[in-house]
Design a protein around this motif. Structure first.
Motif, short mmCIF file in Angstrom:
data_model
loop_
_atom_site.label_atom_id
_atom_site.label_comp_id
_atom_site.label_asym_id
_atom_site.label_seq_id
_atom_site.Cartn_x
_atom_site.Cartn_y
_atom_site.Cartn_z
N ARG A 207 9.40 2.56 1.68
CA ARG A 207 9.29 3.41 0.50
C ARG A 207 7.88 3.41 -0.07
O ARG A 207 7.60 4.10 -1.06
CB ARG A 207 10.29 2.96 -0.57
N ASP A 208 7.00 2.60 0.50
CA ASP A 208 5.62 2.54 0.03
C ASP A 208 4.69 3.44 0.84
O ASP A 208 3.48 3.42 0.64
CB ASP A 208 5.12 1.10 0.09
N GLY A 209 5.23 4.21 1.75
CA GLY A 209 4.41 5.08 2.57
C GLY A 209 4.17 4.49 3.94
O GLY A 209 4.41 3.31 4.19
N ASP A 210 3.70 5.31 4.85
CA ASP A 210 3.46 4.92 6.23
C ASP A 210 2.14 5.53 6.67
O ASP A 210 1.84 6.68 6.35
CB ASP A 210 4.61 5.43 7.11
N GLU B 75 12.09 9.36 -4.19
CA GLU B 75 11.99 9.53 -5.64
C GLU B 75 10.77 10.38 -5.95
O GLU B 75 9.74 10.27 -5.27
CB GLU B 75 11.85 8.17 -6.34
N PRO B 76 10.84 11.20 -6.97
CA PRO B 76 9.65 11.97 -7.37
C PRO B 76 8.50 11.03 -7.73
O PRO B 76 8.70 10.01 -8.38
CB PRO B 76 10.14 12.74 -8.60
N GLY B 77 7.32 11.36 -7.26
CA GLY B 77 6.15 10.56 -7.58
C GLY B 77 5.86 9.45 -6.59
O GLY B 77 4.80 8.83 -6.65
N ARG B 78 6.80 9.14 -5.70
CA ARG B 78 6.57 8.11 -4.69
C ARG B 78 6.11 8.77 -3.39
O ARG B 78 6.46 9.92 -3.12
CB ARG B 78 7.84 7.29 -4.44
N PRO B 79 5.35 8.05 -2.58
CA PRO B 79 4.91 8.64 -1.31
C PRO B 79 6.11 8.89 -0.40
O PRO B 79 7.10 8.14 -0.43
CB PRO B 79 3.98 7.57 -0.73
N PRO B 80 6.06 9.95 0.40
CA PRO B 80 7.18 10.21 1.31
C PRO B 80 7.28 9.12 2.38
O PRO B 80 6.28 8.55 2.82
CB PRO B 80 6.82 11.56 1.94
N GLY C 140 -4.99 0.13 13.45
CA GLY C 140 -4.44 -1.02 12.76
C GLY C 140 -3.68 -2.01 13.61
O GLY C 140 -3.49 -3.16 13.20
N ASP C 141 -3.24 -1.60 14.80
CA ASP C 141 -2.52 -2.52 15.70
C ASP C 141 -2.91 -2.18 17.14
O ASP C 141 -2.05 -2.04 18.01
CB ASP C 141 -1.01 -2.38 15.49
N ALA D 184 1.91 -6.66 8.79
CA ALA D 184 1.01 -6.54 7.63
C ALA D 184 1.77 -5.96 6.44
O ALA D 184 2.81 -5.30 6.59
CB ALA D 184 -0.19 -5.66 7.98
N SER D 185 1.24 -6.18 5.26
CA SER D 185 1.84 -5.61 4.05
C SER D 185 1.64 -4.10 4.06
O SER D 185 0.72 -3.58 4.71
CB SER D 185 1.17 -6.20 2.81
N PRO D 186 2.50 -3.34 3.35
CA PRO D 186 2.31 -1.89 3.27
C PRO D 186 0.92 -1.51 2.78
O PRO D 186 0.32 -0.56 3.28
CB PRO D 186 3.40 -1.45 2.28
N ALA D 187 0.40 -2.25 1.82
CA ALA D 187 -0.93 -1.94 1.29
C ALA D 187 -2.00 -2.07 2.36
O ALA D 187 -2.90 -1.23 2.48
CB ALA D 187 -1.25 -2.85 0.10
N GLU D 188 -1.90 -3.14 3.17
CA GLU D 188 -2.89 -3.33 4.23
C GLU D 188 -2.76 -2.25 5.30
O GLU D 188 -3.76 -1.75 5.82
CB GLU D 188 -2.72 -4.71 4.87
N ARG D 189 -1.54 -1.87 5.63
CA ARG D 189 -1.33 -0.86 6.67
C ARG D 189 -1.87 0.49 6.24
O ARG D 189 -2.36 1.27 7.06
CB ARG D 189 0.15 -0.76 7.00
N LEU D 190 -1.78 0.79 4.96
CA LEU D 190 -2.21 2.10 4.46
C LEU D 190 -3.70 2.15 4.17
O LEU D 190 -4.31 3.23 4.24
CB LEU D 190 -1.44 2.44 3.18
#
Length: 382
Positions: free
Chosen positions: A75-78, A107-112, A234-235, A260-266
């Protein structure tokens, strides 16, 4: 539906075929579909290999594609959608041709969130843990020349990775600040500590003996402020490069490091992350060959290793330089990121694949000891 029960779709149920058909329908408030290419498909079948996601082959009269369903939706994006879209825009063709993707807006406002990616099927494709091992063995046995098995593949990989980075990089690249550099250092040192905790026996003894030297190399990441940042793969390792029946190479799986964490991957990272990962994995191919091939000519395998890595790095640097973007590779970071990858291999072995520990152990031995000395493992000479 199975009667009154709901179950997960299986290959043959038609879900992958339906997704390919839906790629051209556009988007609504909840689901987004993107289409770049493709044609009609009528059949689907499973891919029977170990994988972190689930892939299904769909096929029709004009060829096939692979539908990769994301098993653990973030849910944090890919990173894959944006990376692939950039490469499509820049005409990067050294990847399986993208057909499209499906995303979900929870949810509205969250990354797809990425639900599935569809790419053209590479006929008779094998990843680098197969073709590169075969190349090294072929040279060591005298069945192939060094040029055919190492210089040419290594140079091809170097040009492909550099071209990929040129397509991903912004014209005005952002630079890492001191906080980002400190985070890289802390993460790398924590990975080494994890490795020390997870190992035992001879591997732990060797790792402990060289831990201070490894910490010194990893600590150099703390001085990386000012390095250019790129939306990297990234990998990246040889297992992410397919070689098809036509001999061409294609980079796959732009999802980033799965641990990795979502933040690091993005987040954009130094190009050296990918370059170091690929170079280190080529070393690891040689260690796999030495370990799994009784009676192999160890000196020949070493020649293959140094030649393929040198060819990869030389072609990568030359391609960036020819494009006027040599600054994308910060040479200071190559050693610490290669060392970080070795530490990650220890952790992977300790948590998921104990037998794999011989690979990082050989890497440390080659880095700090005499690589010509045999290493005895539970399976005999490595």
């Amino acid at each position: 539906m199975d009667g009154a029960r709901v179950r997960r779709a299986r290959p043959g149920d038609g879900a992958a075929l339906a997704l390919v058909k839906a790629l051209g329908r556009g988007s609504d408030a909840s689901f987004g579909f993107s289409r770049w290419d493709g044609h009609a498909v009528t059949e689907e079948r499973a891919i029977d290999v170990d994988q972190s996601n689930e892939s299904v082959i769909v096929s029709g009269p004009d060829g096939g594609a692979v539908v990769k369903w994301v098993v653990r939706v973030s849910r944090d994006g890919d990173p894959a959608p944006e990376r692939v879209a950039r490469l499509v825009k820049h005409g990067f063709d050294a990847m399986p041709r993208p057909w499209g993707m499906a995303q979900w807006c929870a949810e509205p406002g969250r990354p797809p969130a990425l639900l599935a990616m569809v790419t053209a099927l590479v006929p008779e494709a094998r990843d680098g843990w197969e073709w590169a091992v075969e190349d090294a063995r072929a040279y060591a046995s005298g069945a192939a020349t060094l040029d055919d098995s190492a210089t040419t593949p290594g140079a091809t990989l170097g040009r492909i990775v550099a071209t990929m980075h040129l397509g991903l990089a912004d014209e005005d690249t952002p630079l890492a600040d001191s906080e980002r550099a400190a985070a890289w250092k802390a993460d790398a040192l924590e990975t080494l500590d994890d490795a020390l905790t997870l190992m035992d026996g001879d591997e732990l003894a060797r790792l402990t003996r060289h831990a201070d030297a490894l910490r010194a190399e990893l600590s150099a990441l703390g001085d990386a402020a000012g390095t250019p940042l790129v939306p990297v793969h990234g990998d990246l390792h040889v297992g992410q490069v397919l070689r098809g029946a036509d001999g061409s190479y294609r980079v796959t799986d732009f999802d980033g490091n799965p641990v990795a964490s979502p933040a690091e991957r993005l987040a954009p990272q130094p190009a050296a992350v990918d370059v170091a990962g690929m170079a280190q994995s080529l070393d690891h191919v040689a260690y796999v060959v030495l370990h799994r091939t009784p009676g192999v000519d160890a000196e020949a395998v070493e020649r293959w290793r140094t030649t393929v890595v040198d060819a990869f790095l030389s072609a990568y640097r030359e391609t960036l330089a020819d494009a006027g973007r040599a600054e994308l590779l910060d040479e200071r970071l190559m050693t610490p990121f290669r060392t970080r990858q070795v530490c990650r291999e220890y952790v992977y072995a300790g948590r998921h694949l104990p037998h794999w520990r011989y690979v990082p152990d050989r890497a440390v031995r080659a880095r700090f000891e005499d690589p010509a000395d045999p290493v005895v493992t539970k399976d005999g000479p490595a």
